[in-house]
Design a protein around this motif. Structure first.
Motif, PDB file in Angstrom:
ATOM      1  N   ARG A 187     108.502  55.439  65.405  1.00  0.00           N
ATOM      2  CA  ARG A 187     108.722  54.050  65.838  1.00  0.00           C
ATOM      3  C   ARG A 187     107.978  53.760  67.138  1.00  0.00           C
ATOM      4  O   ARG A 187     107.390  52.683  67.316  1.00  0.00           O
ATOM      5  CB  ARG A 187     110.223  53.808  65.997  1.00  0.00           C
ATOM      6  CG  ARG A 187     110.596  52.383  66.405  1.00  0.00           C
ATOM      7  CD  ARG A 187     112.102  52.187  66.306  1.00  0.00           C
ATOM      8  NE  ARG A 187     112.501  50.861  66.767  1.00  0.00           N
ATOM      9  CZ  ARG A 187     113.267  50.636  67.823  1.00  0.00           C
ATOM     10  NH1 ARG A 187     113.728  51.658  68.535  1.00  0.00           N
ATOM     11  NH2 ARG A 187     113.580  49.413  68.173  1.00  0.00           N
ATOM     12  N   HIS A 224     105.270  50.861  67.767  1.00  0.00           N
ATOM     13  CA  HIS A 224     105.466  49.856  68.816  1.00  0.00           C
ATOM     14  C   HIS A 224     104.321  49.870  69.824  1.00  0.00           C
ATOM     15  O   HIS A 224     103.974  48.827  70.387  1.00  0.00           O
ATOM     16  CB  HIS A 224     106.803  50.083  69.522  1.00  0.00           C
ATOM     17  CG  HIS A 224     107.976  49.585  68.742  1.00  0.00           C
ATOM     18  ND1 HIS A 224     109.076  48.979  69.321  1.00  0.00           N
ATOM     19  CD2 HIS A 224     108.235  49.604  67.402  1.00  0.00           C
ATOM     20  CE1 HIS A 224     109.946  48.636  68.383  1.00  0.00           C
ATOM     21  NE2 HIS A 224     109.462  49.025  67.206  1.00  0.00           N
ATOM     22  N   VAL A 278     103.034  51.555  75.886  1.00  0.00           N
ATOM     23  CA  VAL A 278     104.487  51.620  75.722  1.00  0.00           C
ATOM     24  C   VAL A 278     105.098  52.737  76.562  1.00  0.00           C
ATOM     25  O   VAL A 278     106.304  52.755  76.822  1.00  0.00           O
ATOM     26  CB  VAL A 278     104.851  51.815  74.229  1.00  0.00           C
ATOM     27  CG1 VAL A 278     104.567  53.251  73.776  1.00  0.00           C
ATOM     28  CG2 VAL A 278     106.299  51.456  73.958  1.00  0.00           C
ATOM     29  N   GLU A 316     106.472  47.316  78.987  1.00  0.00           N
ATOM     30  CA  GLU A 316     106.900  47.196  77.596  1.00  0.00           C
ATOM     31  C   GLU A 316     108.225  47.897  77.317  1.00  0.00           C
ATOM     32  O   GLU A 316     109.013  47.463  76.475  1.00  0.00           O
ATOM     33  CB  GLU A 316     105.821  47.759  76.660  1.00  0.00           C
ATOM     34  CG  GLU A 316     104.573  46.913  76.548  1.00  0.00           C
ATOM     35  CD  GLU A 316     103.465  47.612  75.775  1.00  0.00           C
ATOM     36  OE1 GLU A 316     103.763  48.338  74.803  1.00  0.00           O
ATOM     37  OE2 GLU A 316     102.287  47.453  76.152  1.00  0.00           O
ATOM     38  N   ASN A 337     112.160  47.312  72.577  1.00  0.00           N
ATOM     39  CA  ASN A 337     111.883  48.694  72.975  1.00  0.00           C
ATOM     40  C   ASN A 337     113.023  49.364  73.736  1.00  0.00           C
ATOM     41  O   ASN A 337     112.900  50.527  74.116  1.00  0.00           O
ATOM     42  CB  ASN A 337     110.619  48.738  73.846  1.00  0.00           C
ATOM     43  CG  ASN A 337     109.359  48.488  73.051  1.00  0.00           C
ATOM     44  OD1 ASN A 337     109.334  48.686  71.839  1.00  0.00           O
ATOM     45  ND2 ASN A 337     108.318  48.026  73.714  1.00  0.00           N
ATOM     46  N   LEU A 377     114.056  52.667  72.191  1.00  0.00           N
ATOM     47  CA  LEU A 377     113.059  53.699  71.893  1.00  0.00           C
ATOM     48  C   LEU A 377     113.519  55.055  72.413  1.00  0.00           C
ATOM     49  O   LEU A 377     114.120  55.148  73.492  1.00  0.00           O
ATOM     50  CB  LEU A 377     111.709  53.343  72.520  1.00  0.00           C
ATOM     51  CG  LEU A 377     110.911  52.207  71.869  1.00  0.00           C
ATOM     52  CD1 LEU A 377     109.587  52.016  72.595  1.00  0.00           C
ATOM     53  CD2 LEU A 377     110.662  52.475  70.391  1.00  0.00           C
ATOM     54  N   ALA A 384     106.035  42.786  74.078  1.00  0.00           N
ATOM     55  CA  ALA A 384     106.724  43.529  73.022  1.00  0.00           C
ATOM     56  C   ALA A 384     107.495  42.567  72.120  1.00  0.00           C
ATOM     57  O   ALA A 384     107.548  42.742  70.896  1.00  0.00           O
ATOM     58  CB  ALA A 384     107.674  44.557  73.626  1.00  0.00           C
ATOM     59  N   LEU A 433     105.455  42.411  68.311  1.00  0.00           N
ATOM     60  CA  LEU A 433     106.054  43.265  67.285  1.00  0.00           C
ATOM     61  C   LEU A 433     106.662  42.438  66.158  1.00  0.00           C
ATOM     62  O   LEU A 433     107.213  41.358  66.404  1.00  0.00           O
ATOM     63  CB  LEU A 433     107.137  44.153  67.908  1.00  0.00           C
ATOM     64  CG  LEU A 433     106.630  45.286  68.787  1.00  0.00           C
ATOM     65  CD1 LEU A 433     107.757  45.833  69.653  1.00  0.00           C
ATOM     66  CD2 LEU A 433     106.027  46.393  67.937  1.00  0.00           C
TER      67      LEU A 433
END
Length: 325
Positions: free
Chosen positions: A64, A68, A79, A90, A96, A99, A159, A163
């Motif tokens: 992921r 991203h 990222v 980000e 995010n 994440l 982001a 996305l």
């Protein structure tokens, strides 16, 4: 004279091709570090395996994270950057906030800095880590052309705007992927990455409790599945997790079976049934036991890994992945 003109014409075509490649972020190649850091893939593979062996669920998070990264400013490692006093990076963008796996990339970077300092970009490391993590859980293996360089810009709001949204319809999804140079097949294939990992209740409570603002449920959800989801997610639940398919730790084709049964968690999962091409692929994989899925996924991942890359003298090679030099 004629031969000279032909040579000039060939050179002009080569120059045009070169300019086109640079403008489209090309310049990646297999074996890019063959002379400068020949053990790069072995080092990343070993580091990744150490983490995935202890925590297999990290594989979904690392896949992921790579996705991203590539969909925001291209695959440039942006990222991975931390926020500063003057900028929200980000990482702080709403999509995010959940994440996971930054420590794996950092550990691989540390090992590579010890072996060949200042050579391997964080963007390349993330691309390799994502591939190796999925392979560690018996997913597909794909070639990763290298040569990416790291970006210096990371903006939280990008982001949210770049996305694909879990609430998107099929038209929005196709447009989003097309803007990155990915086609409709790439969309449905890469959506198959949802075969691993979990999500959180906020992405589905609207579908369960107030889909059109009238206290109703999303009619694209299997009615028999709704009570099960409601037993896990209350309207205000922000912490409970839901498996993306029935085998969330196995990389397989089960995601497509779940989507076909109208039990995909996201509206964007359900949207795959609203297009002729994506719907046909969902049906194919749900019946074929993944006969082509691994191969298709590998091809689409290679394409995704080339989105907007920085090469040559663009960007930098970060010494620490969370900080610009």
């Amino acid at each position: 004279m004629a031969i000279q003109k032909q040579l000039i014409a060939v050179l002009q075509l080569l120059l045009i091709a070169l300019v086109f490649d640079i403008a489209n972020g090309k310049g990646l190649e297999l074996g890019f570090y063959r002379y400068t850091c020949p053990r790069v893939e072995a080092i990343v593979r070993k580091t990744t395996a150490n983490y995935i062996h202890r925590a297999p669920s990290l594989a979904a998070g690392l896949l992921r994270m790579h996705f991203h990264d590539c969909f925001v400013r291209g695959c440039d490692g942006s990222v991975l950057l931390n926020s500063t006093a003057n900028n929200q990076a980000e990482k702080e963008g709403i999509p995010n906030l959940t994440l996971r796996g930054f420590q794996v990339v950092d550990a691989a970077k540390t090992a590579l800095e010890a072996a060949c300092p200042g050579v391997v970009s964080c963007a390349d490391i993330l691309a390799l880590v994502a591939r190796d993590a999925i392979y560690q859980i018996k997913g597909p293996f794909w070639p990763v052309p290298l040569g990416r360089r790291d970006g210096r810009v990371s903006i939280a709001n990008e982001a949210l705007t770049s996305l694909p949204s879990p609430f998107a319809n099929i038209t929005q999804l196709k447009a989003n992927f097309a803007s990155k140079g990915l086609n409709t097949k790439d969309l449905v294939v890469l959506s198959g990455g949802h075969t691993v990992g979990v999500s959180h209740c906020p992405v589905i409570v609207n579908r369960l409790y107030n889909f059109t603002g009238k206290g109703d449920t999303d009619p694209s959800l299997d009615p028999k599945f709704i009570p099960q989801l409601k037993s896990i997610c209350s309207p205000t639940d922000t912490t409970s997790v839901l498996a993306m398919d029935r085998t969330p730790r196995s990389f397989d084709e089960d995601y497509y079976t779940v989507v076909l049964r109208k039990r995909g968690l996201f509206q964007s999962d359900a949207a795959l049934l609203n297009d002729k091409q994506t719907s046909a692929y969902v049906k194919l994989q749900s019946k074929s036991f993944g006969y082509t899925f691994f191969n298709d996924f590998s091809k689409s991942m290679v394409k995704m890994g080339k989105i907007g890359v920085l090469t040559g003298s663009a960007g930098e090679i970060r010494r620490t992945c969370a900080l610009v030099n």
